[in-house]
Design a protein around this motif. Structure first.
Motif, PDB file in Angstrom:
ATOM      1  N   GLU A  21       0.882  -1.104   0.101  1.00 49.03           N
ATOM      2  CA  GLU A  21      -0.114   0.115   0.035  1.00 49.03           C
ATOM      3  C   GLU A  21       0.910   1.303   0.106  1.00 49.03           C
ATOM      4  OE1 GLU A  21      -2.981  -0.032   2.959  1.00 49.03           O
ATOM      5  OE2 GLU A  21      -3.650  -1.996   2.526  1.00 49.03           O
ATOM      6  N   ARG A  22       0.308   2.265  -0.774  1.00 49.47           N
ATOM      7  CA  ARG A  22       1.119   3.502  -0.906  1.00 49.47           C
ATOM      8  C   ARG A  22       1.347   4.175   0.743  1.00 49.47           C
ATOM      9  NH1 ARG A  22       0.550   7.627  -5.565  1.00 49.47           N
ATOM     10  NH2 ARG A  22       0.896   6.171  -7.454  1.00 49.47           N
ATOM     11  N   THR A  23       0.417   3.946   1.315  1.00 48.77           N
ATOM     12  CA  THR A  23       0.443   4.482   2.770  1.00 48.77           C
ATOM     13  C   THR A  23       1.803   3.979   3.637  1.00 48.77           C
ATOM     14  OG1 THR A  23      -0.819   2.617   3.865  1.00 48.77           O
ATOM     15  CG2 THR A  23      -2.018   4.725   3.123  1.00 48.77           C
ATOM     16  N   GLN A  24       2.501   2.659   3.108  1.00 49.26           N
ATOM     17  CA  GLN A  24       3.341   2.298   3.705  1.00 49.26           C
ATOM     18  C   GLN A  24       4.656   2.813   3.209  1.00 49.26           C
ATOM     19  OE1 GLN A  24       3.412  -1.899   3.100  1.00 49.26           O
ATOM     20  NE2 GLN A  24       1.840  -2.225   4.603  1.00 49.26           N
ATOM     21  N   LEU A  25       4.716   3.952   2.036  1.00 50.37           N
ATOM     22  CA  LEU A  25       5.815   4.386   1.812  1.00 50.37           C
ATOM     23  C   LEU A  25       5.872   6.017   2.256  1.00 50.37           C
ATOM     24  CD1 LEU A  25       5.472   1.914  -0.453  1.00 50.37           C
ATOM     25  CD2 LEU A  25       6.399   3.573  -2.014  1.00 50.37           C
ATOM     26  N   ALA A  26       7.159   6.548   2.161  1.00 53.91           N
ATOM     27  CA  ALA A  26       7.476   8.068   2.568  1.00 53.91           C
ATOM     28  C   ALA A  26       6.890   8.677   1.419  1.00 53.91           C
ATOM     29  CB  ALA A  26       9.003   8.236   2.779  1.00 53.91           C
ATOM     30  N   ASP A  27       6.379   9.987   1.794  1.00 52.77           N
ATOM     31  CA  ASP A  27       5.831  10.731   0.491  1.00 52.77           C
ATOM     32  C   ASP A  27       6.909  11.018  -0.379  1.00 52.77           C
ATOM     33  OD1 ASP A  27       3.505  10.816   2.172  1.00 52.77           O
ATOM     34  OD2 ASP A  27       4.040  12.470   3.160  1.00 52.77           O
ATOM     35  N   ASP A  28       8.062  11.108  -0.274  1.00 56.21           N
ATOM     36  CA  ASP A  28       8.984  11.626  -1.283  1.00 56.21           C
ATOM     37  C   ASP A  28       9.536  10.329  -2.329  1.00 56.21           C
ATOM     38  OD1 ASP A  28      10.692  10.167   0.554  1.00 56.21           O
ATOM     39  OD2 ASP A  28      12.314  11.435   0.218  1.00 56.21           O
ATOM     40  N   ILE A  29       8.923   9.382  -2.069  1.00 56.25           N
ATOM     41  CA  ILE A  29       9.243   8.189  -2.950  1.00 56.25           C
ATOM     42  C   ILE A  29       8.628   8.216  -4.541  1.00 56.25           C
ATOM     43  CG2 ILE A  29       9.121   5.588  -3.354  1.00 56.25           C
ATOM     44  CD1 ILE A  29       9.686   5.373  -0.395  1.00 56.25           C
ATOM     45  N   CYS A  30       9.461   7.949  -5.549  1.00 59.08           N
ATOM     46  CA  CYS A  30       9.100   8.039  -6.874  1.00 59.08           C
ATOM     47  C   CYS A  30       9.417   6.735  -7.470  1.00 59.08           C
ATOM     48  CB  CYS A  30       9.829   9.072  -7.784  1.00 59.08           C
ATOM     49  SG  CYS A  30       9.545  10.698  -7.069  1.00 59.08           S
ATOM     50  N   GLU A  31       8.838   6.302  -8.576  1.00 59.56           N
ATOM     51  CA  GLU A  31       9.152   5.093  -9.344  1.00 59.56           C
ATOM     52  C   GLU A  31      10.848   5.098  -9.730  1.00 59.56           C
ATOM     53  OE1 GLU A  31       6.825   5.430 -12.909  1.00 59.56           O
ATOM     54  OE2 GLU A  31       4.994   4.663 -11.868  1.00 59.56           O
ATOM     55  N   GLY A  32      11.316   4.035  -9.801  1.00 66.33           N
ATOM     56  CA  GLY A  32      12.772   3.893  -9.800  1.00 66.33           C
ATOM     57  C   GLY A  32      13.779   4.442  -8.619  1.00 66.33           C
ATOM     58  N   LYS A  35      13.396   6.410   1.193  1.00 65.45           N
ATOM     59  CA  LYS A  35      14.315   6.195   0.273  1.00 65.45           C
ATOM     60  C   LYS A  35      15.837   6.198   0.472  1.00 65.45           C
ATOM     61  CE  LYS A  35      13.659   9.595  -3.136  1.00 65.45           C
ATOM     62  NZ  LYS A  35      13.800  10.704  -3.896  1.00 65.45           N
ATOM     63  N   ASP A  36      16.557   5.182  -0.207  1.00 71.03           N
ATOM     64  CA  ASP A  36      17.811   5.251  -0.149  1.00 71.03           C
ATOM     65  C   ASP A  36      18.302   6.074  -1.070  1.00 71.03           C
ATOM     66  OD1 ASP A  36      20.806   4.630  -0.207  1.00 71.03           O
ATOM     67  OD2 ASP A  36      20.260   2.678   0.177  1.00 71.03           O
ATOM     68  N   SER A  37      18.621   7.284  -0.733  1.00 75.86           N
ATOM     69  CA  SER A  37      18.884   8.390  -1.643  1.00 75.86           C
ATOM     70  C   SER A  37      20.315   8.113  -2.340  1.00 75.86           C
ATOM     71  CB  SER A  37      19.214   9.754  -0.875  1.00 75.86           C
ATOM     72  OG  SER A  37      17.898  10.289  -0.671  1.00 75.86           O
ATOM     73  N   GLU A  38      21.189   7.737  -1.649  1.00 75.12           N
ATOM     74  CA  GLU A  38      22.670   7.614  -2.281  1.00 75.12           C
ATOM     75  C   GLU A  38      22.561   6.521  -3.327  1.00 75.12           C
ATOM     76  OE1 GLU A  38      26.852   8.011  -2.982  1.00 75.12           O
ATOM     77  OE2 GLU A  38      25.043   9.449  -2.240  1.00 75.12           O
ATOM     78  N   THR A  39      22.054   5.266  -2.879  1.00 80.08           N
ATOM     79  CA  THR A  39      21.797   4.001  -3.824  1.00 80.08           C
ATOM     80  C   THR A  39      21.040   4.273  -5.208  1.00 80.08           C
ATOM     81  OG1 THR A  39      22.090   2.621  -1.953  1.00 80.08           O
ATOM     82  CG2 THR A  39      21.421   1.542  -3.918  1.00 80.08           C
ATOM     83  N   THR A  40      19.946   5.233  -4.732  1.00 76.79           N
ATOM     84  CA  THR A  40      19.016   5.601  -5.939  1.00 76.79           C
ATOM     85  C   THR A  40      20.024   6.589  -6.827  1.00 76.79           C
ATOM     86  OG1 THR A  40      17.228   5.580  -4.497  1.00 76.79           O
ATOM     87  CG2 THR A  40      17.195   7.065  -6.611  1.00 76.79           C
ATOM     88  N   ARG A  41      20.814   7.490  -6.379  1.00 80.23           N
ATOM     89  CA  ARG A  41      21.670   8.173  -7.344  1.00 80.23           C
ATOM     90  C   ARG A  41      22.669   7.364  -8.168  1.00 80.23           C
ATOM     91  NH1 ARG A  41      26.550  10.160  -7.337  1.00 80.23           N
ATOM     92  NH2 ARG A  41      27.196   9.492  -5.159  1.00 80.23           N
TER      93      ARG A  41
END
Length: 70
Positions: A24-35, A47-53
């Motif tokens: 469910e989307r409610t289980q994700l932080a608000d700043d999460i996007c596809e990818g 989000k794991d910002s460093e790994t995403t980058r």
């Protein structure tokens, strides 16, 4: 590694090492996007910002290499 594949209505489809799962989307932080690469912390996916980058940079480099024919 857990990656957000896509959103479908009130759910996020996540690609995990074990396969695809829906949460469910409610289980994700608000700043999460596809990818985005995410991890679970205190019952919510963040989000794991460093790994995403790093992942995005690698994908862009690969795409550029393929576009050049190499």
């Amino acid at each position: 590694m857990i990656v957000v594949d896509r959103f479908e209505g009130d759910f996020a489809v996540l690609e995990t090492d074990e396969g695809m799962i829906d949460v469910e989307r409610t289980q994700l932080a608000d700043d999460i996007c596809e990818g985005d690469v995410i991890m679970k912390s205190d019952g919510i996916y963040i989000k794991d910002s460093e790994t995403t980058r790093l992942r995005r940079e690698k994908i862009i480099a690969l795409r550029n290499k393929l576009m050049k024919g190499g």
